[in-house]
Structures are given as structure tokens and as C-alpha cells.
Enzyme design. Structure first.
Site, PDB file in Angstrom:
ATOM      1  N   CYS A  81       0.823  -1.208   0.000  1.00  0.00           N
ATOM      2  CA  CYS A  81       0.000   0.000   0.000  1.00  0.00           C
ATOM      3  C   CYS A  81       0.865   1.270   0.000  1.00  0.00           C
ATOM      4  O   CYS A  81       1.508   1.541  -1.000  1.00  0.00           O
ATOM      5  CB  CYS A  81      -0.976  -0.071   1.166  1.00  0.00           C
ATOM      6  SG  CYS A  81      -2.548   0.630   0.740  1.00  0.00           S
ATOM      7  N   HIS A 172      -3.493  -4.614   2.037  1.00  0.00           N
ATOM      8  CA  HIS A 172      -2.900  -4.997   3.324  1.00  0.00           C
ATOM      9  C   HIS A 172      -3.127  -6.490   3.555  1.00  0.00           C
ATOM     10  O   HIS A 172      -4.275  -6.923   3.584  1.00  0.00           O
ATOM     11  CB  HIS A 172      -3.598  -4.268   4.475  1.00  0.00           C
ATOM     12  CG  HIS A 172      -3.288  -2.813   4.535  1.00  0.00           C
ATOM     13  ND1 HIS A 172      -2.477  -2.270   5.502  1.00  0.00           N
ATOM     14  CD2 HIS A 172      -3.663  -1.785   3.745  1.00  0.00           C
ATOM     15  CE1 HIS A 172      -2.386  -0.968   5.315  1.00  0.00           C
ATOM     16  NE2 HIS A 172      -3.100  -0.645   4.250  1.00  0.00           N
ATOM     17  N   GLU A 174      -1.597  -7.929   6.346  1.00  0.00           N
ATOM     18  CA  GLU A 174      -1.304  -8.126   7.772  1.00  0.00           C
ATOM     19  C   GLU A 174      -2.533  -7.978   8.660  1.00  0.00           C
ATOM     20  O   GLU A 174      -2.621  -8.625   9.698  1.00  0.00           O
ATOM     21  CB  GLU A 174      -0.175  -7.180   8.214  1.00  0.00           C
ATOM     22  CG  GLU A 174      -0.533  -5.708   8.416  1.00  0.00           C
ATOM     23  CD  GLU A 174      -0.828  -4.949   7.128  1.00  0.00           C
ATOM     24  OE1 GLU A 174      -0.679  -5.503   6.040  1.00  0.00           O
ATOM     25  OE2 GLU A 174      -1.233  -3.777   7.242  1.00  0.00           O
TER      26      GLU A 174
HETATM   27  N1  GLN Z   1      -3.614   6.450   1.000  1.00  0.00           N
HETATM   28  C1  GLN Z   1      -2.354   6.184   1.608  1.00  0.00           C
HETATM   29  C2  GLN Z   1      -1.239   6.991   0.958  1.00  0.00           C
HETATM   30  O1  GLN Z   1      -1.431   7.602  -0.020  1.00  0.00           O
HETATM   31  C3  GLN Z   1      -2.009   4.705   1.554  1.00  0.00           C
HETATM   32  C4  GLN Z   1      -3.000   3.931   2.352  1.00  0.00           C
HETATM   33  C5  GLN Z   1      -2.475   2.668   2.941  1.00  0.00           C
HETATM   34  O2  GLN Z   1      -1.273   2.445   3.062  1.00  0.00           O
HETATM   35  N2  GLN Z   1      -3.389   1.870   3.372  1.00  0.00           N
HETATM   36  O3  GLN Z   1      -0.185   7.004   1.440  1.00  0.00           O
END
Ligand code: GLN
Length: 191
Positions: A81, A172, A174
Site C-alpha cells: 500500500c 494490506h 497483515e
Molecule cells: N492512502 C495512503 C497513501 O497515499 C495509503 C494507504 C495505505 O497504506 N493503506 O499514502
């Protein structure tokens, strides 16, 4: 001989859950906050969180150069992410910092919508089987270079990609204790 620990960048975000998951699977794991911590690791995870905050803290901690160097030398890496955003070659519209450029992907932040639009999805990972992915304000991988292998897609968009020693996912694992991506990282680390 016990393997060198997997490091989890612990400046912001979901690092504790990754450490917990690895430890539950008897994999030694440490929090990485400094260059000294990084030197102790056999692989690195950058967790989900807020990419802009993490980019700033990573710069302050003087970790960017060290991470780029270790990954270029072959250290296995997994970005989830926000971690995938930081690892990308390009983040659309981002002018505040330069991503690490560890993998040839171009990403758009928050491309599925806001926090309330978060969702879970059953994913099929090439050669590995099924897993559950949790998408929380996830980025979308808009473009992937020729050398980037797509390991899983959702609605035609890549969500898990790998290029050499670099693995990146937009979801994610985890939060649901899904270990499949970590297993992939461990396989890369044992080579
Ligand atoms: N929206 C977040 C970002 O731009 C990422 C979200 C996440 O890691 N769950 O950094």
C-alpha cells in the site's frame, strides 16, 4: 544458523502488525528506524500507512539512500500500500518528494476513493493460491514496465507485482493475518 531478521520500516503506519505476523510464524523480525537497523536486515518491508508522512520521516532518518543501495544490491523488498507508493518509479501528481524508484511502476494514490470506500477482496496469486486482500485507501498501479510480473489482479488492475527482488502489493495482508506475500518475500530472501 538463524537467519538475519526481516526488517520492517517502523517510522509510521502498520509496522507492528507485520512484526507480529512474522513473529507468529517464527520469523525473526525487527523494527527499522535507522541505518544501523537496516544493516542488520536480510530483507525489508515498508508497510501501509501514509506515504507522504513516511517519505518525510525516511528523509529525516537518512534512510533513503541506504534502502536504494541495499535493494540495488539484491536485498529482497516488499512494499504494501503506502510502501508500494514509496517504492514506485512514479507517483502521479506527487511533487513533495521523489519516490524510491525500486520498481518500474506508476501509481495513483487513493484511486479507489476515500477511507469509507475501503473493501476486502478474494485474490488469486499466480502459482501460490488464494488470499484475502484488504484495500484501505489503496493506490492503483496505472502502468507497469515490461520486466514487471503481475502476480495478482483485481478488475483488470494489477494489485501484486514483482520485479527481481522487489515485491509490491496495493492491499494490506497483515490486518487479516494473511501470510502468503510474506512467504513470497521469504522465498526471495532464501535464494
Ligand atoms: N492512502 C495512503 C497513501 O497515499 C495509503 C494507504 C495505505 O497504506 N493503506 O499514502
Amino acid at each position: 544458523m538463524q537467519m538475519k531478521p526481516i526488517g520492517v520500516l517502523a517510522l509510521q503506519g502498520d509496522f507492528f502488525e507485520h512484526i507480529r505476523l512474522l513473529t507468529e510464524h517464527d520469523v525473526p523480525a525487527i523494527e527499522v528506524r535507522s541505518r544501523g537497523d537496516l544493516a542488520k536486515c536480510s530483507a525489508l518491508i515498508i508497510p501501509g500507512g501514509e506515504s507522504t508522512t513516511m517519505a518525510h520521516l525516511m528523509q529525516t532518518a537518512g534512510l533513503e539512500g541506504g534502502i536504494k543501495k541495499r535493494v540495488a544490491e539484491g536485498m529482497p523488498f516488499y512494499g504494501t500500500c503506502a510502501g508500494a507508493i514509496l517504492a514506485a518509479k512514479k507517483v502521479i501528481g506527487e511533487k513533495r518528494y521523489r519516490p524510491l524508484g525500486l520498481i518500474d511502476i506508476c501509481v495513483e494514490r487513493n484511486a479507489y476513493g476515500r477511507q469509507a470506500d475501503s473493501f476486502e477482496a478474494a485474490l488469486e496469486v499466480k502459482g501460490e493460491g488464494k488470499m484475502n486482500g484488504v484495500f484501505i485507501r489503496s493506490p492503483v498501479i496505472k502502468k507497469a514496465g515490461k520486466k514487471v510480473e503481475v502476480l495478482s489482479s483485481l478488475s483488470g488492475k494489477p494489485v501484486l507485482v514483482r520485479s527481481g527482488n522487489v515485491l509490491c502489493g496495493t492491499f494490506h495482508p497483515e490486518t487479516e493475518s494473511q501470510f502468503l506475500c510474506h512467504k513470497l518475500l521469504l522465498k526471495m530472501a532464501s535464494k
